[in-house]
Design a protein around this motif. Structure first.
Motif, PDB file in Angstrom:
ATOM      1  N   THR A   4     -24.328 -16.484 -12.061  1.00  0.00           N
ATOM      2  CA  THR A   4     -23.386 -17.568 -12.022  1.00  0.00           C
ATOM      3  C   THR A   4     -23.417 -18.394 -10.762  1.00  0.00           C
ATOM      4  OG1 THR A   4     -21.974 -15.984 -11.214  1.00  0.00           O
ATOM      5  CG2 THR A   4     -21.803 -16.348 -13.590  1.00  0.00           C
ATOM      6  N   GLU A   5     -24.142 -17.731  -9.535  1.00  0.00           N
ATOM      7  CA  GLU A   5     -24.019 -18.399  -8.482  1.00  0.00           C
ATOM      8  C   GLU A   5     -25.125 -17.828  -7.570  1.00  0.00           C
ATOM      9  OE1 GLU A   5     -21.088 -19.078  -4.475  1.00  0.00           O
ATOM     10  OE2 GLU A   5     -20.504 -17.696  -6.016  1.00  0.00           O
ATOM     11  N   ILE A   6     -25.949 -18.377  -6.645  1.00  0.00           N
ATOM     12  CA  ILE A   6     -26.678 -17.921  -5.752  1.00  0.00           C
ATOM     13  C   ILE A   6     -26.180 -18.555  -4.319  1.00  0.00           C
ATOM     14  CG2 ILE A   6     -29.044 -17.843  -4.843  1.00  0.00           C
ATOM     15  CD1 ILE A   6     -29.978 -18.009  -7.771  1.00  0.00           C
ATOM     16  N   GLU A   7     -25.717 -17.724  -3.607  1.00  0.00           N
ATOM     17  CA  GLU A   7     -25.549 -17.872  -2.153  1.00  0.00           C
ATOM     18  C   GLU A   7     -26.515 -18.074  -1.254  1.00  0.00           C
ATOM     19  OE1 GLU A   7     -22.162 -15.952  -0.389  1.00  0.00           O
ATOM     20  OE2 GLU A   7     -21.450 -15.199  -2.184  1.00  0.00           O
ATOM     21  N   ALA A  37     -27.260 -13.359  -4.938  1.00  0.00           N
ATOM     22  CA  ALA A  37     -27.088 -13.647  -6.358  1.00  0.00           C
ATOM     23  C   ALA A  37     -25.992 -12.983  -7.027  1.00  0.00           C
ATOM     24  CB  ALA A  37     -28.330 -13.489  -7.100  1.00  0.00           C
ATOM     25  N   HIS A  38     -25.138 -13.710  -7.607  1.00  0.00           N
ATOM     26  CA  HIS A  38     -23.924 -13.199  -8.310  1.00  0.00           C
ATOM     27  C   HIS A  38     -24.198 -13.515 -10.062  1.00  0.00           C
ATOM     28  CE1 HIS A  38     -21.411 -12.959  -4.796  1.00  0.00           C
ATOM     29  NE2 HIS A  38     -21.938 -13.991  -4.499  1.00  0.00           N
ATOM     30  N   THR A  39     -23.677 -12.278 -10.687  1.00  0.00           N
ATOM     31  CA  THR A  39     -23.840 -12.323 -12.153  1.00  0.00           C
ATOM     32  C   THR A  39     -22.248 -12.261 -12.670  1.00  0.00           C
ATOM     33  OG1 THR A  39     -23.727  -9.982 -12.455  1.00  0.00           O
ATOM     34  CG2 THR A  39     -25.989 -11.123 -12.060  1.00  0.00           C
ATOM     35  N   ASP A  40     -22.277 -12.914 -14.085  1.00  0.00           N
ATOM     36  CA  ASP A  40     -21.047 -12.853 -14.606  1.00  0.00           C
ATOM     37  C   ASP A  40     -20.148 -11.489 -14.815  1.00  0.00           C
ATOM     38  OD1 ASP A  40     -22.658 -12.197 -16.427  1.00  0.00           O
ATOM     39  OD2 ASP A  40     -22.344 -13.844 -17.957  1.00  0.00           O
ATOM     40  N   ASP A  41     -21.036 -10.384 -14.784  1.00  0.00           N
ATOM     41  CA  ASP A  41     -20.460  -9.133 -14.852  1.00  0.00           C
ATOM     42  C   ASP A  41     -20.343  -8.471 -13.589  1.00  0.00           C
ATOM     43  OD1 ASP A  41     -23.181  -8.560 -14.419  1.00  0.00           O
ATOM     44  OD2 ASP A  41     -23.477  -7.227 -16.115  1.00  0.00           O
ATOM     45  N   ASP A  59     -31.748 -23.756  -8.472  1.00  0.00           N
ATOM     46  CA  ASP A  59     -31.007 -24.144  -9.716  1.00  0.00           C
ATOM     47  C   ASP A  59     -31.791 -23.517 -11.046  1.00  0.00           C
ATOM     48  OD1 ASP A  59     -29.230 -25.756  -8.481  1.00  0.00           O
ATOM     49  OD2 ASP A  59     -30.187 -27.501  -8.824  1.00  0.00           O
ATOM     50  N   GLN A  60     -33.132 -23.287 -10.691  1.00  0.00           N
ATOM     51  CA  GLN A  60     -33.774 -22.628 -12.011  1.00  0.00           C
ATOM     52  C   GLN A  60     -33.563 -21.204 -12.364  1.00  0.00           C
ATOM     53  OE1 GLN A  60     -38.258 -22.836 -11.924  1.00  0.00           O
ATOM     54  NE2 GLN A  60     -38.161 -24.583 -10.230  1.00  0.00           N
ATOM     55  N   TYR A  61     -32.842 -20.537 -11.508  1.00  0.00           N
ATOM     56  CA  TYR A  61     -32.415 -19.079 -11.800  1.00  0.00           C
ATOM     57  C   TYR A  61     -31.006 -19.018 -12.216  1.00  0.00           C
ATOM     58  CZ  TYR A  61     -36.398 -17.675  -9.160  1.00  0.00           C
ATOM     59  OH  TYR A  61     -37.716 -17.563  -8.695  1.00  0.00           O
ATOM     60  N   VAL A  62     -30.006 -20.029 -11.748  1.00  0.00           N
ATOM     61  CA  VAL A  62     -28.419 -20.095 -12.081  1.00  0.00           C
ATOM     62  C   VAL A  62     -28.552 -20.304 -13.636  1.00  0.00           C
ATOM     63  CG1 VAL A  62     -26.348 -21.091 -11.764  1.00  0.00           C
ATOM     64  CG2 VAL A  62     -27.902 -20.863  -9.875  1.00  0.00           C
ATOM     65  N   LEU A  78     -36.272 -14.995  -4.300  1.00  0.00           N
ATOM     66  CA  LEU A  78     -35.582 -14.966  -5.170  1.00  0.00           C
ATOM     67  C   LEU A  78     -35.806 -13.961  -6.162  1.00  0.00           C
ATOM     68  CD1 LEU A  78     -34.637 -19.063  -5.301  1.00  0.00           C
ATOM     69  CD2 LEU A  78     -32.986 -17.086  -4.827  1.00  0.00           C
ATOM     70  N   GLY A  79     -36.944 -13.651  -6.479  1.00  0.00           N
ATOM     71  CA  GLY A  79     -37.858 -12.771  -7.385  1.00  0.00           C
ATOM     72  C   GLY A  79     -37.249 -11.449  -6.982  1.00  0.00           C
ATOM     73  N   THR A  80     -36.979 -11.276  -5.477  1.00  0.00           N
ATOM     74  CA  THR A  80     -36.564 -10.160  -4.992  1.00  0.00           C
ATOM     75  C   THR A  80     -35.095  -9.676  -5.532  1.00  0.00           C
ATOM     76  OG1 THR A  80     -37.943  -9.862  -3.119  1.00  0.00           O
ATOM     77  CG2 THR A  80     -36.015  -8.667  -2.862  1.00  0.00           C
ATOM     78  N   ALA A  81     -34.295 -10.805  -5.269  1.00  0.00           N
ATOM     79  CA  ALA A  81     -32.888 -10.628  -5.802  1.00  0.00           C
ATOM     80  C   ALA A  81     -32.699 -10.427  -7.087  1.00  0.00           C
ATOM     81  CB  ALA A  81     -32.180 -12.172  -5.458  1.00  0.00           C
ATOM     82  N   MET A  82     -33.725 -10.916  -7.905  1.00  0.00           N
ATOM     83  CA  MET A  82     -33.750 -10.450  -9.448  1.00  0.00           C
ATOM     84  C   MET A  82     -33.845  -9.347  -9.781  1.00  0.00           C
ATOM     85  SD  MET A  82     -32.702 -13.529 -10.785  1.00  0.00           S
ATOM     86  CE  MET A  82     -32.102 -13.850  -9.237  1.00  0.00           C
ATOM     87  N   TYR A  83     -35.113  -8.809  -8.897  1.00  0.00           N
ATOM     88  CA  TYR A  83     -35.239  -7.225  -9.333  1.00  0.00           C
ATOM     89  C   TYR A  83     -34.143  -6.202  -8.742  1.00  0.00           C
ATOM     90  CZ  TYR A  83     -40.011  -7.672 -11.250  1.00  0.00           C
ATOM     91  OH  TYR A  83     -40.950  -7.835 -11.914  1.00  0.00           O
TER      92      TYR A  83
END
Length: 412
Positions: A4-7, A37-41, A59-62, A78-83
């Motif tokens: 939902t958001e990436i600070e 990085a925040h998710t909706d859950d 923006d590609q990740y949001v 950002l890939g690190t945040a995804m993992y």
């Protein structure tokens, strides 16, 4: 699950007191970008990088599911945040997303810059006391590498090794002869990029001659076909995107070639690197992150070495927890900039040399040959150097102006 958001938080970091003098002269204060990085859950994923990614990349990740970024080849930070998010969502440590765990403890090295032999010895004392068994540094022709090695050898505990990075040569040294000299010291450990990156035949011959491992970082075809020519004993991937690292790890495993990752950052980066190397079969060479040079960090956990190894976190995701208070403090932290300064060198025959160093052009300290008009230099020249900061004297102002006019000053 959707992002939902990436600070985006830009922070300033202080170096450890004992190493701050030389690091500030080389680079000035360190700045990093931390991504939350925040998710909706309600999950939070952490990443970090040297420079802020453009808004169009973020923006590609949001709005996406973090699992869409397995093998990410867009952004290492950002890939690190995804993992981190994927591991937390699945309830598993991040290494399980790369494959079966090969090792629970991953070899890690320390890092410094080339400086006066006394300070090199201090670095060996500090890092060995902290639990490191390797120290890497980029050689600089402004200091004599034999003098440095003698000083380091004198204080190094048994088993401590130096990782010499030649930054793809650039001097007048006859490299086989220089490596022969360094190999005589028990503290000498390995030689990184001692030749230009395209000289595969030279690497093949040098590897046959060297008694110590030759490490190849810069590849002419990006660590693909040249690996099968056996030009090195170990390989380095520096700041490689996650998907690219996964593919190269498969290649190195197929060739049974040791390799390491070099991803500079704090404990977020160190944790991610440890997870990757835990699952890559032949990633058994010490990785480098320079985390040990920074006084503070934005996470609560510290991945400290024990006898040269760090334990791979077993908590979900990266296994590190954001310290919000420290993040806010480091966002507000302001450090004075390091201006240009004079490199003042003396040769044993009494000659003196003066150059201007600029932290915005730190490559000059290790590859002065890249500056037009510079005199040829050697790593084994009879030279020693000190740092001449602006002391407000007429002598400093006059010499600075003279260097600007002449490019480099040589005096008897």
């Amino acid at each position: 699950m959707k992002i939902t958001e990436i600070e985006v938080h830009e922070i300033t970091l202080e170096y450890e007191d004992w190493i701050a003098y030389q690091l500030n002269h080389f680079y000035g204060p360190t700045k990093r970008t931390v991504y939350v990085a925040h998710t909706d859950d309600g999950l939070i994923g952490l990443g970090e990088g040297h420079d802020s990614e453009p808004e169009e990349v973020i923006d590609q990740y949001v709005g996406t599911n973090p699992f869409e970024w397995i093998g990410d080849e867009t952004s290492l930070a950002l890939g690190t945040a995804m993992y981190d998010l994927m591991g937390k969502a699945a309830g598993v440590p991040a290494y399980k997303l790369f494959g079966q765990k090969v090792r629970s403890w991953v070899p890690v090295g320390s890092w410094t810059v080339s400086t006066h032999p006394d300070r090199m010895a201090e670095a060996v004392r500090e890092y060995s006391a902290q639990g490191y068994t390797w120290m890497k540094y980029h050689l600089s022709p402004f200091e004599n590498v034999i003098d440095q090695t003698e000083a380091m050898q004198e204080v190094a505990p048994e088993g401590f090794r130096i990782h010499y990075d030649f930054t793809m040569h650039g001097t007048d040294d006859h490299m086989p002869e220089l490596l022969d000299k360094l190999e005589q010291f028990p503290v000498a450990g390995c030689f990184e990029d001692p030749l230009p990156p395209g000289d595969m035949q030279g690497y093949i011959e040098l590897r046959k001659r060297s008694r110590l491992p030759v490490v190849l970082h810069h590849f002419p075809t990006n660590a693909t076909y040249e690996v099968f020519m056996k030009p090195a004993d170990a390989y380095m991937l520096g700041h490689q995107l996650i998907g690219e690292s996964v593919r190269r790890a498969g290649l190195f495993a197929a060739d049974n070639s040791p390799f390491m990752l070099q991803n500079v950052g704090g404990n977020i980066t160190r944790a991610m690197t440890a997870h990757m190397m835990a699952a890559f079969p032949s990633a058994n060479f010490h990785f480098v992150s320079t985390t040990e040079t920074w006084k503070d960090d934005v996470v609560e956990e510290r991945l400290e070495p024990v006898n040269g190894f760090v334990r791979v976190p077993e908590a979900p995701g990266l296994g590190v927890t954001l310290d919000w208070d420290e993040l806010e403090r480091l966002k507000r932290l302001e450090l004075p900039p390091q201006g240009k300064w004079i490199i003042r060198s003396r040769f044993k025959n009494g000659a003196r040399m003066y150059n201007i160093a600029d932290p915005q052009d730190s490559i000059f300290m290790v590859r002065p040959d890249r500056r037009r008009g510079m005199v040829p230099m050697r790593y084994d020249a009879p030279i020693s150097t000190d740092y001449w900061d602006d002391d407000g004297t007429d002598a400093y102002r006059e010499m600075f102006a003279r260097i600007e006019r002449e490019g480099v000053v040589l005096e008897k």
